[in-house]
Structures are given as C-alpha cells and as structure tokens.
Motif scaffolding. Structure first.
Motif, short mmCIF file in Angstrom:
data_model
loop_
_atom_site.label_atom_id
_atom_site.label_comp_id
_atom_site.label_asym_id
_atom_site.label_seq_id
_atom_site.Cartn_x
_atom_site.Cartn_y
_atom_site.Cartn_z
N UNK A 161 41.46 2.10 11.26
CA UNK A 161 41.68 3.32 11.32
C UNK A 161 43.00 3.88 11.65
N UNK A 162 43.27 5.06 10.77
CA UNK A 162 44.60 5.74 10.79
C UNK A 162 44.86 6.89 11.47
N UNK A 164 44.35 10.58 13.07
CA UNK A 164 44.47 10.40 14.50
C UNK A 164 43.45 9.41 15.06
N UNK A 165 42.70 8.91 14.33
CA UNK A 165 41.58 8.03 14.74
C UNK A 165 41.96 6.42 15.49
N UNK A 166 43.29 6.26 15.18
CA UNK A 166 43.77 5.06 15.90
C UNK A 166 44.14 5.51 17.28
N UNK A 167 44.72 6.83 17.48
CA UNK A 167 44.98 7.26 18.84
C UNK A 167 43.68 7.50 19.56
N UNK A 168 42.67 7.92 19.00
CA UNK A 168 41.35 8.26 19.49
C UNK A 168 40.58 6.63 20.09
N UNK A 169 40.68 5.75 19.22
CA UNK A 169 40.20 4.49 19.69
C UNK A 169 41.19 3.76 20.80
N UNK A 170 42.57 4.13 20.69
CA UNK A 170 43.29 3.44 21.75
C UNK A 170 43.01 4.20 23.08
N UNK A 171 42.78 5.49 22.91
CA UNK A 171 42.27 6.17 24.30
C UNK A 171 41.13 5.60 24.65
N UNK A 172 40.11 5.45 23.88
CA UNK A 172 38.66 4.77 24.36
C UNK A 172 38.90 3.60 25.16
N UNK A 173 39.73 2.51 24.31
CA UNK A 173 39.99 1.35 25.08
C UNK A 173 40.96 1.26 25.91
N UNK A 174 41.49 2.13 26.12
CA UNK A 174 42.89 1.93 27.09
C UNK A 174 42.47 2.17 28.58
N UNK A 175 42.74 1.11 29.37
CA UNK A 175 42.25 1.41 30.84
C UNK A 175 43.38 2.39 31.40
N UNK A 176 44.42 2.59 31.14
CA UNK A 176 45.62 3.29 31.21
C UNK A 176 45.45 5.04 30.90
N UNK A 177 44.47 5.29 30.23
CA UNK A 177 44.33 6.43 29.38
C UNK A 177 44.47 7.75 30.30
N UNK A 178 44.04 7.72 31.34
CA UNK A 178 44.04 8.88 32.43
C UNK A 178 45.75 8.71 33.04
N UNK A 179 46.38 8.06 32.63
CA UNK A 179 47.70 7.94 33.24
C UNK A 179 48.86 8.10 32.19
N UNK A 180 48.35 8.34 30.94
CA UNK A 180 49.25 8.75 29.77
C UNK A 180 50.19 10.06 30.27
N UNK A 181 49.67 10.91 30.86
CA UNK A 181 50.53 12.02 31.42
C UNK A 181 50.51 13.09 30.56
N UNK A 182 49.86 13.10 29.20
CA UNK A 182 50.07 14.15 28.12
C UNK A 182 49.30 15.61 28.54
N UNK A 183 50.01 16.40 28.40
CA UNK A 183 49.47 17.91 28.59
C UNK A 183 49.88 18.87 27.74
#
Length: 645
Positions: A161-162, A164-183
């Motif tokens: 996947x390219x 934005x889907x690679x970001x989506x897949x990364x967010x799904x798999x990342x155990x730290x997604x709620x710590x990214x701090x993006x607002x």
C-alpha cells in the motif's frame, strides 16, 4: 499488530479519522486498489543508437557503488572504461574484506545494509546481472526502545500500500498509535503534516533547507511522531538531527515512505556485500573490456583548455610519495603528540620533529591508542607498537606506516610517506571523459591534485561539501547463542551509542554455518552518527558497544567474547542546512568531467545505496548523451507528494 500491544484494534475508517487523512484516500492514483507506478525520470523519445561506433575512453575514479554503476553502464555501451580504486578492495561503503577469527576466515563489511523495493535503479542492475538469488527477504524489521514504559516495540512488515493507506495500516498495527501526538487542529501540526506529505523539489528545500531537523522539531512538533519515526529514521540517513537539513529529511521520508509505492519490504544479502553485489558488477565490467585497478593513488589530474586532459597515478602499496592533507583532531588529549584525521584513518605527529605515524593497526585495521608508557596498543586484538610505530607483539606482522610533515595550515597538515615503496607502478591515462565517483574526502583530495587551468567554481563547490558525524560498527563473536524475539535486523532507540543490532548468524551463510558448527553467535551493533567528543577513541567505542550489548541482550552476560571487530569512519556525505543550493550535480563545470556519489544533487528523491547507484547511472547518461546515444531509462518514486501546496 505487535504481540506486545495492549491497545484494542481499530478499523481503517477510525484510523483515517484519527489521522485526519480521510480526504486524501480518493486521490487519483493513490487508492488501495490502484497502486501508483514508478516514475520514469529519464527516457529517450528519439530512436537513437545504443552502442558507440568508435572508441571513446572514460576514466572512473572511485570503485564504490556510484563508480561501479557508472563504469558498468559505460562499458555496456562500448566505451573503453578504466576504473581506479584507492583501496585494495572495490565497493566503498559496501566493500568486503577478509579477516581471521581463530582458524576461521570471514568476510567483514562496513555494516549491515538493507535493500528496499523502491531501489529501482539498483534493482535493475541486479536483474540484468541475474543475481536476484543473492538477496533474501528478512520478512519484517523492528524498532525497539530502551525504555519499554515509554514506547512499545514497533514492527514494520511488508505491505503493498502507498500513501495514505500505508499510514493507515501503520496506525492500525502500531501499539503506540495513541502516543503519536498528532493534532491536526493545531496549526503547527497541520504544517508538519503538509510538509511531509507535500514534498516537491525545489520548493521543499526553499522552505526547509535553512534549518536543522532539531530546530524544526523544537517548535511544537508531535513528540511521539518524532521519537518513534523521525529520530530513528533521520539517524539512519547517517546524519544527526542537529546537523541535518530539514529539507533533506523531508526528501528522505518522501523516498522511503510518503512517495514510495512499494510498501515496507526489506531484503538483505545471502552472503557478504562484496560477494553478493560488488563482484558481479565488477565481473560484468571486465567482461565488456573494462579495466579495473585497485590500490591506486591519483598523483595528478591535468586540466587544459577547459577540459580534463589526463590523470597520473601510482599503483601498489599505500606508501606512495603522493602527499595528502588531513585535518587536526583536537578531541584526543596528549601533551606530546598532535593528532590528525578521524575514525580509522588517524595520524599522530611529533611537532618537535615534524614526523608522524599512521595509527591504523597493520593487523586488521583498528585504530591503535597511545599508552602511558608511550607505546601504542590496538583495542581490538592487542597488537602493540613502540612510540615510533615499531611492532612489539601481538597478531600484527608489520610496523605502523611513518610520515613526514610537508606543509601546514591553521588546522591541517600535509603528510607524505617517509619510506615510500620503490616498486610502485606509475602511469598516465588520457581519456575523452572522466568521472569522479569518490566519497567527499576523496573528492576534495582529488581537487588538490589538479594542475593546469582549473575551473575556480568547480573547486569552490567541491570545497563546500560536508562530511557527517562518524559512524561505527562493532561486530562480536560469542561462544553461545541466545533467544531473540525481534527481527534479525532491529533498529534501537534510547542508547548512548547503539542505533541498531544485526544477528549475522541468522542471516548470512558464512556466519550461519559457523554458528551451526560452534553453537556461537555473531552480533553487530551500529552507531549511525555518533559525536566524536563523547567517544574520541576506538577503545571508548568498543567499551560502550560491549556494555550496551549486555543491556540489549542480557543473556550474553558471562559469555566468552571470541573476537571483536571495529570499523569506524568519517566519510559519509553530510547534508547540513543551506547546502542544497550549492551542491554539485552530475555534470560539473568542466564539460568532460562528471560526478557520481551520494553527495551529488539529485533531480528526484532517493537515498543511500539507491542515491549512489542513480547518480552513477546519471553520470553515465551525461556521457552517453554527449555521444548521441540512447540514455538508460532512470526510474524514481513519485517525485512529488500528494498535497501540491
């Protein structure tokens, strides 16, 4: 999702909302089901011949990946190519050389190298040479943090996947997604998002080349995003955040992630890099009539009537009568000697006599350190030399090389061998074209050897090229194996020195066989861009590597270290702020002189080995075009980000 994750799974729709990228999901060419294709950067529209009808000579100086790629393409087209390399072995930063560990012989390298699927131009060479079987998938790679309370391990697996889907897949798999701090309601965060997804040459460099990464992220940057991705991947560019241009980091991220249509796959070599990649390219050059010379020192490059006319060289032992400049090293304190150079190319000079010695151990190349009694000892294998460099004991069989000071500047000396070899072969080459494919220190040195009518602008631009902080590789052979839950190559974060660990006994054939025979293990630690003032000597590096290794792999405490091997150099290309505008392109100011190397300004996003390879092929294409031939097609990732703002 990582096995260590305690977070509940989320849907792709939720991830899109969380990241604020739902609107771009339908951008043309970027849907999950219509993967974007590689961009053809350079391809002929005319029907031109591919091969020369008359002989033309080309001299390529530098046998790293850039020089090899250039020499390969030119030799394929009928040019008479001579490739010159200063070292005994080809490959530059991907070179391999023999070392001994007890009664066993291994091929040592400058560190583990990963191959990514968007390395289109390097992959094209691999396919043409029919050596795809020399590479293997490593399935996935991990990023592990020293403090598991701060961040859990990240795992990057192959996807198709390219953005934005690679970001989506990364967010799904990342155990730290709620710590990214993006607002994305925060203007500064939105600005960051636009910068990383809207890369464009030259606009991005105009906006971000004047500041360092450290300066850029210091202003309300999402902390988790920086800690988890920007810091580890910035350092993997071999440039530290406090010295790396923010524009260059955005180019790096676009190439590896946001503009990459191939997903996060990861390959390594089955054997060492020399065997798997360098030697096949060299064999192909020779098969097409190319001549390759190693152990070559360039003595003079003569310019006349706006062209490079000839090149003189000496071949043989490193002890030539060709002088060279080396910068002062003020980080090592010594009341008796002055030190020059860095990494594994250092010299000690007695300023009272203007005589000096090389500190490169003649056993296997580590840098010796001065002892309280005035002698020098190798930190890797214990070879000992007296104060004049005479061998006293240990595995080394030769004395340290000796030099004299020929000239001085404020912070440099010009050294020349005290006892140059008498059996050196000397020759002068005349050619129609020349390609300088050395690293930054080597290119600077070559310009000091120019004579005649030298283009002042070419000299000025080469002198502005920067070198990054040094890198170091510590490889250890142990008498036992251990359990490891992460990838065979794993990025690390939070340690004073160590940035990655590679389990060679799980990857390359020679080490797998040794481990099966002995029950041992071979582990490599890598420091991408350490600060010299924190680790001024190789003894400091080795001690820190070993201490951190026991933190990373506690099971090795009490194991016997069979062998240590350290490589540290200061020759990687630097990309500091405000360097983009003045960076040389593949075509120099001298019409028949081309440049190749990862320091060259590239017209499309690329990095590391792909940047070196692409620059070599672009340099070859410059010559090919001048001779009216059809240029080699050059591929790249999408040169621009999704957001054209």
């Amino acid at each position: 999702m990582s096995e260590n994750s305690s977070l509940p799974p989320i849907s792709r729709r939720t991830a899109l909302k969380l990241l604020g990228v739902g609107a771009v999901g339908s951008v043309a060419g970027y849907s999950r089901f219509a993967k974007p294709q590689p961009t053809i950067h350079q391809q002929e529209t005319l029907d031109l011949p591919r091969h020369l009808s008359k002989g033309k000579k080309v001299v390529v100086v530098g046998g790293g990946l850039a020089g090899l790629a250039s020499a390969y393409e030119l030799s394929q087209r009928g040019f008479q190519v001579t490739l010159l390399e200063k070292s005994p072995q080809l490959g530059g930063k991907i070179a391999s050389w023999k070392i001994n560990v007890g009664e066993d012989e291994f091929m040592m390298e400058h560190g583990f190298h990963g191959f990514f699927p968007q390395y289109y131009n390097l992959k094209s060479l691999v396919e043409e040479l029919s050596i795809k079987n020399n590479f293997q998938s490593l399935d996935y790679y991990s990023l592990v943090f020293k403090d598991p309370e701060t961040y859990l391990p990240e795992v990057f697996r192959p996807t198709n996947t390219a953005f934005p889907w690679n970001i989506v897949d990364l967010a799904i798999s990342s155990p730290n997604r709620l710590r990214w701090g993006i607002n994305l309601t925060n203007f500064k965060h939105l600005e960051v998002f636009h910068a990383i997804t809207g890369f464009k040459i030259p606009r991005t460099f105009k906006n971000y080349d004047a500041i360092t990464v450290a300066e850029w992220v210091n202003e309300d940057f999402p902390k988790g995003l920086y800690d988890l991705y920007f810091l580890p991947f910035a350092k993997s560019s071999l440039n530290a955040p406090d010295t790396l241009s923010a524009g260059e980091l955005l180019q790096f991220f676009h190439f590896y992630f946001f503009g990459n249509p191939e997903g996060l796959a990861f390959n390594g070599t089955v054997d060492d890099m020399g065997t798997s990649l360098v030697q096949p390219i060299a064999d192909a050059i020779r098969a097409n009539g190319g001549k390759i010379l190693t152990d070559v020192s360039v003595g003079k490059i003569h310019c006349e009537n706006g062209q490079v006319r000839s090149l003189s060289y000496q071949q043989g032992d490193e002890q030539t009568d060709i002088p060279f400049w080396v910068k002062e090293n003020t980080l090592i304190e010594d009341d008796s000697l002055a030190y020059y150079g860095a990494g594994d190319t250092m010299y000690a000079v007695d300023e009272a006599t203007d005589e000096g010695i090389s500190l490169t151990c003649t056993h296997q190349g580590c840098t010796v350190g001065r002892q309280p009694d005035g002698s020098f000892v190798c930190p890797c294998h214990g070879a000992r030399y007296d104060k004049n460099g005479k061998r006293l004991s240990g595995p080394a069989q030769r004395d340290l090389a000796t030099f004299e000071v020929e000239a001085k500047k404020a912070d440099e000396v010009k050294l020349i061998a005290k006892n140059p070899s008498s059996d050196l072969e000397t020759a002068t080459l005349e050619a129609d074209y020349f390609v300088i494919a050395a690293d930054v220190p080597g290119t600077r040195h070559l310009f000091t050897r120019m004579t005649g009518e030298i283009d002042p602008e070419a000299t000025r631009r080469v002198e502005t090229l920067a070198v990054s902080d040094p890198f170091a590789v510590g490889r250890f052979w142990f008498d036992r194996d251990f359990d490891w839950e992460h990838s065979w190559f794993t990025s690390l974060s939070g340690y004073a020195l160590t940035d990655s660990i590679t389990l060679y006994h799980r990857i390359q054939t020679q080490f797998k066989e040794w481990a099966a025979k002995t029950g041992g293990s071979v582990i490599e630690l890598h420091a991408y861009c350490y600060k010299e003032k924190e680790f001024p000597t190789q003894a400091d590096l080795l001690a820190t590597f070993e201490n951190e290794l026991y933190e990373i792999v506690p099971e090795l405490k009490g194991a016997t270290v069979i062998h240590r091997q350290l490589v540290n150099q200061k020759n990687f290309s630097g990309y500091p702020p405000n360097s983009y505008g003045d960076r040389p392109t593949t075509q120099s100011e001298i019409p028949n002189l081309m440049y190749a190397g990862d320091w060259v300004k590239m017209p499309f996003p690329c990095g590391l080995m792909e940047r070196a390879t692409s620059s070599g092929l672009l340099a070859a294409n410059q010559i090919i075009q001048k001779e009216g031939l059809s240029r080699r097609p050059i591929l790249s990732v999408n040169p621009e980000g999704v957001f054209k703002i």
